[in-house]
Design an enzyme around this catalytic site. Structure first.
Site, PDB file in Angstrom:
ATOM      1  N   LYS A 207      93.604 -46.421 -36.600  1.00 51.68           N
ATOM      2  CA  LYS A 207      93.294 -45.857 -37.918  1.00 51.68           C
ATOM      3  C   LYS A 207      93.668 -44.377 -37.929  1.00 51.68           C
ATOM      4  O   LYS A 207      93.429 -43.664 -36.947  1.00 51.68           O
ATOM      5  CB  LYS A 207      91.803 -46.040 -38.202  1.00 51.68           C
ATOM      6  CG  LYS A 207      91.369 -45.630 -39.596  1.00 51.68           C
ATOM      7  CD  LYS A 207      89.909 -45.983 -39.862  1.00 51.68           C
ATOM      8  CE  LYS A 207      89.469 -45.608 -41.257  1.00 51.68           C
ATOM      9  NZ  LYS A 207      88.066 -45.965 -41.533  1.00 51.68           N
TER      10      LYS A 207
ATOM     11  N   SER B  22      87.065 -48.753 -45.538  1.00 50.32           N
ATOM     12  CA  SER B  22      88.225 -47.894 -45.603  1.00 50.32           C
ATOM     13  C   SER B  22      89.285 -48.206 -44.548  1.00 50.32           C
ATOM     14  O   SER B  22      90.423 -47.765 -44.693  1.00 50.32           O
ATOM     15  CB  SER B  22      87.803 -46.430 -45.478  1.00 50.32           C
ATOM     16  OG  SER B  22      87.263 -46.177 -44.190  1.00 50.32           O
TER      17      SER B  22
ATOM     18  N   SER C 238      83.243 -49.762 -42.873  1.00 48.82           N
ATOM     19  CA  SER C 238      84.705 -49.694 -42.926  1.00 48.82           C
ATOM     20  C   SER C 238      85.451 -50.548 -41.924  1.00 48.82           C
ATOM     21  O   SER C 238      86.639 -50.775 -42.095  1.00 48.82           O
ATOM     22  CB  SER C 238      85.167 -48.250 -42.783  1.00 48.82           C
ATOM     23  OG  SER C 238      85.056 -47.634 -44.021  1.00 48.82           O
TER      24      SER C 238
HETATM   25  N1  GLN Z   1      82.823 -47.929 -48.402  1.00 51.78           N
HETATM   26  C1  GLN Z   1      82.267 -46.898 -47.589  1.00 51.78           C
HETATM   27  C2  GLN Z   1      82.345 -45.607 -48.307  1.00 51.78           C
HETATM   28  O1  GLN Z   1      83.070 -45.510 -49.243  1.00 51.78           O
HETATM   29  C3  GLN Z   1      83.028 -46.874 -46.314  1.00 51.78           C
HETATM   30  C4  GLN Z   1      82.840 -45.677 -45.453  1.00 51.78           C
HETATM   31  C5  GLN Z   1      83.329 -45.871 -44.059  1.00 51.78           C
HETATM   32  O2  GLN Z   1      82.812 -46.755 -43.362  1.00 51.78           O
HETATM   33  N2  GLN Z   1      84.257 -45.040 -43.615  1.00 51.78           N
HETATM   34  O3  GLN Z   1      81.680 -44.688 -47.989  1.00 51.78           O
END
Ligand code: GLN
Length: 486
Positions: free
Chosen positions: A79, A154, A178
């Protein structure tokens, strides 16, 4: 045999017995990236030359039989929020579009020491803020199961790359789902380990008290293999646990009958897609057949999970992102700047996307004098209640089962104009991060031709039980073996 569809374990077997070389496997992976990633768009950067160089070195290591690990010669993707020396690390943000770190994250070093081969960096929601990968400043990633749908977020790039066989394993990051949410959307296995099990050194912070790096793989066995190699104490991250990392794969076949599986009643309520609900019910029956005891449990503060998560996220993220000021990292805009404030303003106006700006503003508000007690401090108190919910439920059970998302992957564009609807898709994944407990997502069926994910949630530092139970499930089901046609 299609080389890119091999599991990590299968690939390792072939490499070790010299039936396959790392250069061959890496070339096949790079070729597939160049053939199909124009449709999926999971990679921000592909590191062809570096990968082939690392593959050659891995082959030498195998030829000499010197310190070969299960990851030696295996192509993986990372990532784009995890620092890689000499390789762009953008967080899918304009502000870091050309940023090249001068040092490696601890996870990068560990993978490199194990001999793994980096084939590229994957797309994500900008700074990890989002649930669909549509907040990337560069481009959208598409779900390999249906290109009109999102891959989740994400870590959508890491999930889509894994699902489309564009790497043998990938690394994601989970602040509030995420890893798990996109794993569920793309039919891959992924774990958010216990907070502090894997070093955050070199991870570009979103929420320092929630962030966890975790692997995404074809199956549970591979997930356990990768976690074994990236976990452990790190003197550069004082929040990492001192306790030794267990040999997860060695004990993965331990029997699971008589283990107690808790079903949180607050997670099985109206609003879930019918096909998701029936896939989950079917897996509960499967666990019963495997001899587990099924118990209903309660996580009474579940309804506060989402607001507590987002409030704390806004607050911590707004302070973490203050470092992007046009002076230290990445983009710097100073056209006719009057003063330093003007440089900050110009840089951030151009460098940050809408969602990032929205969250910084909300966080600064929640932390400001007069509102701090009402919002931030209150949320921290409710965070303790969420943590106790898990402790109480897990005192009477060995692990819990939950969906990863109330629906399967939604269409691109469907929620981009409604941030609240987007936040709601995180309802089942966010509470584990404030609580710090480990949770693994794995494939458990299909609804409307799209994958459904389930989550196994465990006690602090008890990833072992999640792996045993998940592995036992994958011995009697084959959802995880299904691949998309591209
Ligand atoms: N959907 C979560 C957010 O928008 C994901 C965050 C993450 O795990 N990086 O905060």
């Amino acid at each position: 045999m299609q080389l890119t569809n091999l599991t990590l374990r299968e690939a390792h077997e072939l490499l070790k017995t010299k039936k396959l070389s790392s250069v061959e496997l890496t070339q096949a992976t790079l070729q597939r990236i160049h053939d199909v990633d124009s449709k999926v768009k999971s990679y921000v950067t592909v590191t062809d030359d570096l990968a082939l160089e690392q593959a050659k070195r891995a082959d030498e290591r195998i030829a000499k039989n010197g310190n070969v690990t299960p990851l030696t010669g295996i192509p993986f993707a990372m990532k784009d929020c995890i620092s890689t020396r000499g390789v762009k690390t953008t967080c899918s943000s304009k502000i870091l579009e050309n940023y090249i770190p001068q040092y490696n994250a601890t996870v990068t070093n560990k993978l490199s020491d194990a001999g793994a081969v980096l084939v590229g960096k994957t797309n994500m929601d900008e700074f990890g803020m989002g649930s669909s990968c549509e907040n990337s400043a560069f481009f959208n990633t598409h779900n390999p199961w249906n290109l009109d749908h999102v891959p989740g977020g994400s870590s959508g790039g890491s999930a889509a790359a894994m699902s489309a066989s564009l790497a043998t394993f990938t690394i994601g990051e989970d602040t509030g789902g995420s890893v798990r949410m996109p794993a569920g959307f793309c039919n891959v296995t992924g774990i958010k380990p216990t907070y502090g099990r894997v070093s955050r050194y070199g991870l570009i912070s979103l929420v320092s008290s929630f962030d966890c790096i975790g692997p995404m793989t074809r199956d549970v066995y591979d997930c356990a293999t990768v976690l074994e190699h990236i976990a452990g104490h790190d003197e550069k991250d004082s929040t990492t646990y001192q306790s030794p990392v267990p040999n997860y794969t060695q004990h993965i076949n331990k029997p699971i009958n008589k283990l107690k599986l808790g079903i949180p009643k607050e997670y099985f309520v109206a609003g879930m897609e019918a096909g998701v609900e029936s896939a989950l019910q079917e897996s509960i029956r499967q666990f019963e057949k495997l001899g587990m005891e099924i118990h209903e449990v309660s996580l009474p503060h579940t309804k506060y999970g989402l607001p507590v998560y987002y409030l704390l996220l806004f607050a911590e993220a707004s302070s973490n992102l203050a470092r992007f000021d046009g002076a230290r990292f990445g983009l710097s805009k100073s056209d006719n700047a009057k003063d330093v404030i003007d440089i900050y303003l110009q840089t951030r106006r151009e460098g940050f996307g809408d969602e990032v700006k929205r969250r910084i503003m909300l966080g600064a508000y929640a932390l400001s004098a007069g509102y701090y007690d009402a919002y931030y401090l209150k949320a921290q108190k409710v965070r303790t209640l969420l943590r106790r919910d898990f402790e109480t439920a897990l005192a009477s059970c060995d692990l819990l089962l939950a969906p990863t998302c109330p629906t399967t992957a939604f269409k691109l564009g469907e929620k981009t104009n409604d941030p609240l609807a987007m936040y709601l898709s995180d309802i089942y994944v966010v509470a584990t991060n404030p609580a710090g407990v480990p949770a693994m997502a794995l494939p458990c069926g299909f609804s409307n031709n799209m994958p459904v994910g389930m989550q196994l949630i465990g006690k602090h530092l008890d990833e072992q039980t999640l792996f045993q139970v998940g592995h036992a499930y994958q011995q009697v089901t084959d959802w995880h073996k299904k691949l998309p046609h591209l």
